[in-house]
Design an enzyme around this catalytic site. Structure first.
Site, PDB file in Angstrom:
ATOM      1  N   LYS A   1      10.114   3.985   0.511  1.00 42.97           N
ATOM      2  CA  LYS A   1       9.265   4.221  -0.664  1.00 42.97           C
ATOM      3  C   LYS A   1       9.825   5.391  -1.457  1.00 42.97           C
ATOM      4  CE  LYS A   1       5.808   7.289   1.405  1.00 42.97           C
ATOM      5  NZ  LYS A   1       4.401   7.591   1.605  1.00 42.97           N
TER       6      LYS A   1
ATOM      7  N   SER B   1       5.995   3.878   8.915  1.00 48.30           N
ATOM      8  CA  SER B   1       4.841   4.644   9.377  1.00 48.30           C
ATOM      9  C   SER B   1       4.414   4.323  10.801  1.00 48.30           C
ATOM     10  CB  SER B   1       3.691   4.437   8.401  1.00 48.30           C
ATOM     11  OG  SER B   1       2.643   5.298   8.724  1.00 48.30           O
ATOM     12  N   HIS B   2       3.212   3.774  10.938  1.00 54.36           N
ATOM     13  CA  HIS B   2       2.636   3.524  12.257  1.00 54.36           C
ATOM     14  C   HIS B   2       3.080   2.181  12.833  1.00 54.36           C
ATOM     15  CE1 HIS B   2       0.383   1.648   9.110  1.00 54.36           C
ATOM     16  NE2 HIS B   2      -0.113   0.800   9.985  1.00 54.36           N
TER      17      HIS B   2
ATOM     18  N   LYS C   1      -0.538  12.617   3.156  1.00 55.79           N
ATOM     19  CA  LYS C   1      -1.400  13.017   4.253  1.00 55.79           C
ATOM     20  C   LYS C   1      -0.538  13.715   5.291  1.00 55.79           C
ATOM     21  CE  LYS C   1      -1.490   8.308   6.166  1.00 55.79           C
ATOM     22  NZ  LYS C   1      -1.053   7.382   5.098  1.00 55.79           N
TER      23      LYS C   1
ATOM     24  N   THR D   1       0.829  -1.205   0.000  1.00 57.04           N
ATOM     25  CA  THR D   1       0.000   0.000   0.000  1.00 57.04           C
ATOM     26  C   THR D   1       0.862   1.252   0.000  1.00 57.04           C
ATOM     27  OG1 THR D   1      -1.617  -1.226   1.322  1.00 57.04           O
ATOM     28  CG2 THR D   1      -1.904   1.150   1.222  1.00 57.04           C
TER      29      THR D   1
ATOM     30  N   ASP E   1       5.751   8.539  11.331  1.00 58.28           N
ATOM     31  CA  ASP E   1       6.365   9.441  10.351  1.00 58.28           C
ATOM     32  C   ASP E   1       5.582  10.742  10.169  1.00 58.28           C
ATOM     33  OD1 ASP E   1       4.262   8.037   9.166  1.00 58.28           O
ATOM     34  OD2 ASP E   1       5.122   8.165   7.163  1.00 58.28           O
TER      35      ASP E   1
ATOM     36  N   ARG F   1       7.601  -2.588   3.051  1.00 63.39           N
ATOM     37  CA  ARG F   1       7.684  -2.638   4.516  1.00 63.39           C
ATOM     38  C   ARG F   1       7.984  -4.060   4.957  1.00 63.39           C
ATOM     39  NH1 ARG F   1       2.867   1.394   6.463  1.00 63.39           N
ATOM     40  NH2 ARG F   1       3.663   3.141   5.260  1.00 63.39           N
TER      41      ARG F   1
ATOM     42  N   ASP G   1       2.446  11.478   9.351  1.00 66.64           N
ATOM     43  CA  ASP G   1       1.405  11.754   8.350  1.00 66.64           C
ATOM     44  C   ASP G   1       0.002  11.433   8.845  1.00 66.64           C
ATOM     45  OD1 ASP G   1       1.739   9.031   8.241  1.00 66.64           O
ATOM     46  OD2 ASP G   1       2.093   8.919   6.075  1.00 66.64           O
ATOM     47  N   ARG G   2      -0.112  10.672   9.932  1.00 65.50           N
ATOM     48  CA  ARG G   2      -1.449  10.354  10.450  1.00 65.50           C
ATOM     49  C   ARG G   2      -1.802  11.281  11.611  1.00 65.50           C
ATOM     50  NH1 ARG G   2      -2.601   3.950  10.487  1.00 65.50           N
ATOM     51  NH2 ARG G   2      -1.793   3.505   8.420  1.00 65.50           N
TER      52      ARG G   2
ATOM     53  N   THR H   1      -7.591   2.118  -1.241  1.00 65.45           N
ATOM     54  CA  THR H   1      -6.770   2.473  -0.092  1.00 65.45           C
ATOM     55  C   THR H   1      -5.339   2.740  -0.541  1.00 65.45           C
ATOM     56  OG1 THR H   1      -8.105   1.192   1.423  1.00 65.45           O
ATOM     57  CG2 THR H   1      -5.828   1.552   2.071  1.00 65.45           C
TER      58      THR H   1
ATOM     59  N   ARG I   1      -8.922  -6.638   7.350  1.00 59.14           N
ATOM     60  CA  ARG I   1      -9.630  -5.477   7.886  1.00 59.14           C
ATOM     61  C   ARG I   1     -11.100  -5.595   7.515  1.00 59.14           C
ATOM     62  NH1 ARG I   1      -5.289  -2.763   9.599  1.00 59.14           N
ATOM     63  NH2 ARG I   1      -3.652  -2.030   8.189  1.00 59.14           N
TER      64      ARG I   1
ATOM     65  N   ASP J   1       1.535   9.876  14.134  1.00 56.09           N
ATOM     66  CA  ASP J   1       2.167   8.552  14.085  1.00 56.09           C
ATOM     67  C   ASP J   1       3.677   8.611  13.873  1.00 56.09           C
ATOM     68  OD1 ASP J   1       2.146   9.427  11.458  1.00 56.09           O
ATOM     69  OD2 ASP J   1       1.944   7.407  10.647  1.00 56.09           O
TER      70      ASP J   1
ATOM     71  N   GLU K   1      -8.697   9.375   4.745  1.00 52.93           N
ATOM     72  CA  GLU K   1      -8.856   7.928   4.868  1.00 52.93           C
ATOM     73  C   GLU K   1      -9.243   7.573   6.296  1.00 52.93           C
ATOM     74  OE1 GLU K   1      -6.054   5.482   2.279  1.00 52.93           O
ATOM     75  OE2 GLU K   1      -4.776   6.962   3.222  1.00 52.93           O
ATOM     76  N   GLU K   2      -9.945   6.453   6.398  1.00 51.47           N
ATOM     77  CA  GLU K   2     -10.352   5.979   7.720  1.00 51.47           C
ATOM     78  C   GLU K   2      -9.166   5.653   8.610  1.00 51.47           C
ATOM     79  OE1 GLU K   2      -9.455   2.675   8.413  1.00 51.47           O
ATOM     80  OE2 GLU K   2      -8.641   2.599   6.376  1.00 51.47           O
ATOM     81  N   SER K   3      -8.012   5.401   7.994  1.00 52.43           N
ATOM     82  CA  SER K   3      -6.831   4.973   8.744  1.00 52.43           C
ATOM     83  C   SER K   3      -6.089   6.168   9.344  1.00 52.43           C
ATOM     84  CB  SER K   3      -5.904   4.168   7.842  1.00 52.43           C
ATOM     85  OG  SER K   3      -5.602   4.903   6.665  1.00 52.43           O
TER      86      SER K   3
HETATM   87  C1  G16 Z   1      -0.650   3.645   4.463  1.00 54.24           C
HETATM   88  C2  G16 Z   1      -1.268   4.279   3.257  1.00 54.24           C
HETATM   89  C3  G16 Z   1      -2.693   4.625   3.529  1.00 54.24           C
HETATM   90  C4  G16 Z   1      -3.448   3.413   4.016  1.00 54.24           C
HETATM   91  C5  G16 Z   1      -2.756   2.803   5.201  1.00 54.24           C
HETATM   92  C6  G16 Z   1      -3.358   1.479   5.611  1.00 54.24           C
HETATM   93  O1  G16 Z   1      -0.588   4.592   5.485  1.00 54.24           O
HETATM   94  O2  G16 Z   1      -0.577   5.447   2.865  1.00 54.24           O
HETATM   95  O3  G16 Z   1      -3.236   5.113   2.353  1.00 54.24           O
HETATM   96  O4  G16 Z   1      -4.754   3.769   4.351  1.00 54.24           O
HETATM   97  O5  G16 Z   1      -1.416   2.549   4.893  1.00 54.24           O
HETATM   98  O6  G16 Z   1      -3.210   0.586   4.566  1.00 54.24           O
HETATM   99  P1  G16 Z   1      -3.583  -0.938   4.719  1.00 54.24           P
HETATM  100  O7  G16 Z   1      -5.033  -0.954   5.115  1.00 54.24           O
HETATM  101  O8  G16 Z   1      -3.324  -1.529   3.374  1.00 54.24           O
HETATM  102  O9  G16 Z   1      -2.729  -1.506   5.820  1.00 54.24           O
HETATM  103  P2  G16 Z   1       0.748   4.798   6.315  1.00 54.24           P
HETATM  104  O10 G16 Z   1       0.426   5.858   7.313  1.00 54.24           O
HETATM  105  O11 G16 Z   1       1.016   3.450   6.919  1.00 54.24           O
HETATM  106  O12 G16 Z   1       1.786   5.185   5.312  1.00 54.24           O
END
Ligand code: G16
Length: 543
Positions: A126, A113-114, A376, A18, A279, A22, A281-282, A344, A496, A277, A363-365
């Site tokens: 990335k 990220s998170h 983001k 996504t 990095d 990772r 962005d969240r 997503t 999910r 989070d 996004e919901e995340s």
């Molecule tokens: C990344 C993506 C987001 C996505 C999230 C969760 O966020 O940039 O667009 O919503 O992962 O993705 P998944 O549901 O596939 O785990 P981040 O903050 O991890 O870079």
């Protein structure tokens, strides 16, 4: 200094997910693993194409080592100039900002990220393109193709560069500029928001708690909130970035930021709470006794966009990922603008923003952002809310309730089943996919199914198509059940399950979210057999 050609063999599984590649830190530490992926990036970009680059990471374990390798490889691939954040640290939104401001060819972002960090945690890498956003699929696919056939990589044998001093150094013919990672970003925020109004809010005694979760946002939040905006010292907690995020899980949701939720529920709760989070962005937005869902936050920002100077001319459109609740769609309808539904992954918003079709995305995340950059942006969302609170002079809860009263409430929850057996997860999805044609038209526990499909997206800008982006079962009363496999997990599969129920009647806006959604959760189990097939009796995380 000389440029070396090193023989290598491909590693399986270097397909970006996504958001980039990772994996566990230990996987990245294998000799040649990072080098192979970086070589594949440069091969994809083409010899001599990438002249100016930004490199930054969230400071997690392996960040410094990875940056030194990337710098030596960039020099071997003819890059002329690289901007690096001091200490090798730059938040993901700041990388996007710097790429755009300095007209760089692209950037390499080091983050998982998170996901947790440390030697037993996760690492990630990335590539972002010149618009400052994550590379689209055609680039990530090309990178992956190179990883499968690689036989050598190129790297300078230069000594490590001092990343802790601002200034300029060289490797081969490449200039490296170590820059203050906060300056450009803070300057951009000043142009978007009414800093005078926010300063006056803090001066009036307004109290806030920003939980940086021992991650990269700490220095940004301190500089902007406590420095420029005059919030009292101590407003930012857990503000020193640590390689292992203090042993925590730097994901700003009510489960992982439980300390913040508790503080916001206490008798002496501050007026406003927020977290971001690994990095940066969240974001999570919290009022006294109320956590705002990311889907509601996007809808509320959209409905109130014009309070912030950067958006006073209005917004052209909104985009949300498919599993995100449809709360923003209702705002778009009221404003007479489009609401785009994308797969997503923030990368899908880039074209819409470049074409000025969408101003706000979410996004919901726990991701929210706008066309100011192409990632983001956690602190941006927090500053938007501060601007809103300063102008409206209402509490977070009042703003949320007022929104629900006007547009209706979308009860929303995500149930994650983490680290399940990948074969069982895929079999569950395949079986459900096969049942989709027969589901449409059925009534399931009182809900009439109006649509059941595997989401496919046709990008209106470049015409590309992305298929198999998640199964959605949409009811005629506006309720939805969505199931997909995460593309960011590093262990087995993460399933999910997203649940959404729309309630227009404001006398029914006080239900407990999980109770409001329990009927739909049961329908989801009945049609998918998720728990039965994965051998789990309950989700790992509910947000
Ligand atoms: C990344 C993506 C987001 C996505 C999230 C969760 O966020 O940039 O667009 O919503 O992962 O993705 P998944 O549901 O596939 O785990 P981040 O903050 O991890 O870079």
């Amino acid at each position: 200094m000389t440029i070396q050609t090193v023989a290598t063999t491909p590693f399986a599984g270097q397909r970006p997910g996504t958001s980039g590649l990772r994996k566990k830190v230990t996987e990245f530490q294998q000799p040649g693993y990072l080098e192979n992926f970086v070589e594949s990036i440069f091969l994809t970009l083409g010899a001599g194409k990438c002249r100016h680059l930004v490199v930054g990471g969230d400071g997690r374990y392996f960040n410094r080592e990875a940056i030194q390798t990337i710098l030596r490889m960039a020099a071997a691939h003819g890059v002329e100039r690289v901007l690096v954040g001091r200490g090798g640290i730059m938040s993901t939104p700041a990388v996007s900002c710097v790429i755009r401001k300095h007209a760089c060819y692209g950037g390499i972002v080091l983050s998982a990220s998170h996901n947790p960090g440390g030697i037993d945690g996760d690492f990630g890498i990335k590539y972002n393109t010149e618009n400052g956003g994550p590379a689209p699929e055609k680039i990530t696919d090309a990178i992956y193709e190179h990883t499968k056939t690689l036989s050598e990589y190129h790297i300078s044998d230069a000594a490590p560069v001092d990343l802790d001093q601002l200034g300029t150094t060289r490797i081969e013919n490449m200039t490296i500029e170590v820059i203050d990672p906060v300056l450009d970003y803070a300057e951009l925020m000043k142009r978007l928001f009414d800093f005078d109004a926010i300063r006056a809010l803090f001066a009036s005694g307004f109290r806030m708690r920003f939980d940086a979760m021992h991650a990269v946002s700490g220095p940004y939040a301190k500089a902007v909130l406590e420095g420029i905006l005059g919030a009292p010292a101590g407003t930012v907690v857990n503000g020193e970035p640590q390689e292992d995020f203090g042993g925590g899980h730097p994901d700003p949701n009510p489960v992982n930021a439980a300390e913040l939720i508790a503080a916001m529920a206490g008798p002496d709760a501050p007026d406003f709470g927020a977290a971001s989070d690994g990095d940066g962005d969240r974001n999570m937005i919290v009022g006294r006794g109320i956590a705002v869902t990311p889907s509601d936050s996007l809808a509320i920002i959209a409905a109130n966009a014009t309070v912030a100077p950067g958006y006073k001319g209005g917004i052209t459109g909104i985009a949300r990922s498919m599993p995100t609740s449809t709360a923003a769609d209702r705002v778009a309808q009221a404003l007479g603008i489009s609401c785009f539904e994308t797969p997503t992954g923030w990368k899908y918003f880039g074209n819409l923003m470049d074409a000025n079709l969408a101003t706000l995305c979410g996004e919901e995340s726990y991701g929210t952002g706008s066309f100011h950059i192409r990632e983001k942006d956690g602190l941006w969302a927090v500053l938007f809310w501060l601007n809103l609170l300063a102008v409206r002079k209402l509490s977070v809860e009042q703003i949320v309730r007022e929104h629900w009263a006007r547009f209706g409430r979308n009860y929303y929850s995500r149930h994650d089943y983490e680290a399940v057996d990948a074969t069982a997860a895929n079999a569950m999805m395949d079986a459900l996919r096969e049942r989709l044609p027969e589901l449409a038209g059925q009534t399931l526990d009182g809900h009439h199914v109006s649509q059941a499909d595997d989401f496919a997206y046709n990008d209106p800008v470049d015409g590309s198509t992305s298929t198999r982006q998640g199964i959605r079962i949409v009811m005629s009363d506006g309720s939805r059940i969505v199931l997909r496999l995460s593309g960011t997990g590093t262990e087995g599969a993460t399933v999910r399950l997203y649940l959404e129920r729309y309630e227009a009647d404001s006398t029914r806006h006080d239900l407990d979210t999980q109770e409001a959604l329990s009927g739909l959760a049961q329908v989801a189990e009945n049609v998918s057999g998720l728990r039965r097939r994965t051998g789990r009796s309950e989700p790992t995380v509910v947000t």
